[in-house]
Design a protein around this motif. Sequence first.
Motif, PDB file in Angstrom:
ATOM      1  N   MET A   1       0.845  -1.188   0.000  1.00 29.59           N
ATOM      2  CA  MET A   1       0.000   0.000   0.000  1.00 29.59           C
ATOM      3  C   MET A   1       0.887   1.247   0.000  1.00 29.59           C
ATOM      4  SD  MET A   1      -1.175   2.571   2.174  1.00 29.59           S
ATOM      5  CE  MET A   1      -1.001   1.917   3.818  1.00 29.59           C
ATOM      6  N   TYR A  18      -4.773   6.670  -1.197  1.00 27.34           N
ATOM      7  CA  TYR A  18      -3.934   5.490  -0.982  1.00 27.34           C
ATOM      8  C   TYR A  18      -4.083   4.559  -2.183  1.00 27.34           C
ATOM      9  CZ  TYR A  18      -3.914   7.104   3.868  1.00 27.34           C
ATOM     10  OH  TYR A  18      -3.777   7.861   5.008  1.00 27.34           O
ATOM     11  N   ILE A  20      -3.536   0.767  -3.502  1.00 26.32           N
ATOM     12  CA  ILE A  20      -3.289  -0.636  -3.164  1.00 26.32           C
ATOM     13  C   ILE A  20      -2.926  -1.330  -4.471  1.00 26.32           C
ATOM     14  CG2 ILE A  20      -4.224  -2.732  -2.128  1.00 26.32           C
ATOM     15  CD1 ILE A  20      -6.322  -0.973  -0.737  1.00 26.32           C
ATOM     16  N   ASP A 174      -5.406  -6.782   6.551  1.00 30.07           N
ATOM     17  CA  ASP A 174      -4.265  -7.346   7.259  1.00 30.07           C
ATOM     18  C   ASP A 174      -2.997  -6.660   6.776  1.00 30.07           C
ATOM     19  OD1 ASP A 174      -5.744  -9.187   8.794  1.00 30.07           O
ATOM     20  OD2 ASP A 174      -5.801 -10.611   7.112  1.00 30.07           O
ATOM     21  N   GLY A 175      -2.356  -5.898   7.657  1.00 30.51           N
ATOM     22  CA  GLY A 175      -1.167  -5.150   7.293  1.00 30.51           C
ATOM     23  C   GLY A 175       0.089  -5.720   7.910  1.00 30.51           C
ATOM     24  N   ASP A 176       1.162  -4.979   7.772  1.00 30.04           N
ATOM     25  CA  ASP A 176       2.458  -5.426   8.280  1.00 30.04           C
ATOM     26  C   ASP A 176       2.485  -5.544   9.795  1.00 30.04           C
ATOM     27  OD1 ASP A 176       3.371  -5.448   5.668  1.00 30.04           O
ATOM     28  OD2 ASP A 176       4.205  -3.418   5.790  1.00 30.04           O
ATOM     29  N   ARG A 179      -3.853  -6.121  12.121  1.00 29.66           N
ATOM     30  CA  ARG A 179      -5.059  -5.579  11.495  1.00 29.66           C
ATOM     31  C   ARG A 179      -4.964  -4.059  11.464  1.00 29.66           C
ATOM     32  NH1 ARG A 179      -8.317  -7.816   7.807  1.00 29.66           N
ATOM     33  NH2 ARG A 179     -10.547  -7.444   8.154  1.00 29.66           N
ATOM     34  N   GLU A 180      -5.079  -3.474  10.277  1.00 28.91           N
ATOM     35  CA  GLU A 180      -4.997  -2.039  10.084  1.00 28.91           C
ATOM     36  C   GLU A 180      -6.246  -1.566   9.355  1.00 28.91           C
ATOM     37  OE1 GLU A 180      -1.248  -0.842   8.379  1.00 28.91           O
ATOM     38  OE2 GLU A 180      -0.138  -2.446   9.374  1.00 28.91           O
ATOM     39  N   TRP A 225      -4.840   4.610   8.813  1.00 30.09           N
ATOM     40  CA  TRP A 225      -4.401   5.489   7.740  1.00 30.09           C
ATOM     41  C   TRP A 225      -5.525   6.493   7.483  1.00 30.09           C
ATOM     42  CZ3 TRP A 225       0.560   4.774   6.275  1.00 30.09           C
ATOM     43  CH2 TRP A 225       1.160   3.561   6.660  1.00 30.09           C
TER      44      TRP A 225
END
Length: 328
Positions: A1, A18, A20, A174-176, A179-180, A225
Motif C-alpha cells: 500500500m 492510498y 493498493i 491485514d497489514g504489516d 489488522r490495520e 491510515w
Amino acid sequence: MERIPLGNTVFEGRNNAYLIPGDRPTLVDVGVATDAVRQDLHDGLDALGYDVADIDAIVLTHWHADHTGLAGEIQAESDAAVYVHEDDAPLVAGDEDAIAEERRISERRFEEWGIPEEPLDELTTFLGGHEELRGDTVDVTPVTDGDRIAAGDDELEVVHLPGHAAGLSAYAFDGDEGREAFVGDAILPKYTPNVGGADLRVDRPLATYLDSLDRLVDLDFARAWPGHRDVIDDPAGRARVIADHHRERTERVLSVLDEHGPADAWTVSAHLFGDLSNIHILHGPGEAFAHLDHLVEAGVVEQDGTEYALADADAEASELVAVPETKR
C-alpha cells in the motif's frame, strides 16, 4: 500500500489518497476536483508506476468532496468500480433528490441554530461557490458494514463508523503490523473531526460519533491510515483522546449556559470558538448543536424553540460523555 499526499487549499488541507497495488489496483479516496489536486494524484500514481487507466476500483470513505471529487473522471477513464457506504452513495452519485434533501435539512438547521443573516450569507456564498468540487457524475456500488471488497491482491472489510458523516466507513485489512484500516475522517492525527456540522443528516451526531469511537477502541487496530495527514500508530489511543476532547467540550457548553443563560447554538458557538468565517460558519454552530442535542437527550439541558437552557446545574460531563478504556 502506498500513500499519495494531496494538497487541498479549499477545506482543511493535506488530504491523502492510498494506492493498493496488485491484481486489482485500488484507490482509497481520491481528493477534491481541482487542477492542483488532480496533478498531485496523477504525479503520485506515475511515481508508483501506475496510470489512472490502470485503476480497477475506487473505495471512498465518505461523501465529502475532498475525498470523492475526482472519482467520476477516474471512473470515466478507467471504468473502475466505485464503492461507498449505502448511506452516502446517493450524494456521491449526484442523486438530485438526495442533494435536495440534504439542502433542505441544512436550511432548517441554519434557522434552528440562529445563524445571523450576514454570516449565513457568507456561508451560502462559500458553499455555492464550490459546487464544482464535487466533480463528475459517479456510478456507485453501495456497500454496508461487514461487506468485503476485492482490492489489490487481497480484500478490504467495510467498518461503518458514522458521526462525521452518516456513511463514513473504515476499510480494514491485514497489514504489516496486524489488522490495520483506512479510516477517512473517523479519527485524525492532529485535529478532531467535526461532528454536527459536517453532515447535517446525522441524527444525534455526538452520541453516534462516540459510539464509533468506542467501536474503534474495541477493534484495536494496529495502525490507522487517515484521510488527512500522517499515519496513526495507536488508533485506539487516539480515539480515546478525541472522546476526552468531547468530554471537555461538554464541560465548556455547560459552563456557557450556566454563566450566560439560555442561548441558541450560534451564541454558544461564539462563546466556544469566537468569530467564524467560510466553512467554519457551518462547523462551529454544528459542533455546538451536537453537544447541546446530547445534553437535551440526557435531560441536563432543556430546549425551548431555538434556545437551550441549563436544567441541571450539578451535571457532570464525565457522566455524560464516556471515554472508553484503551485496551493496550
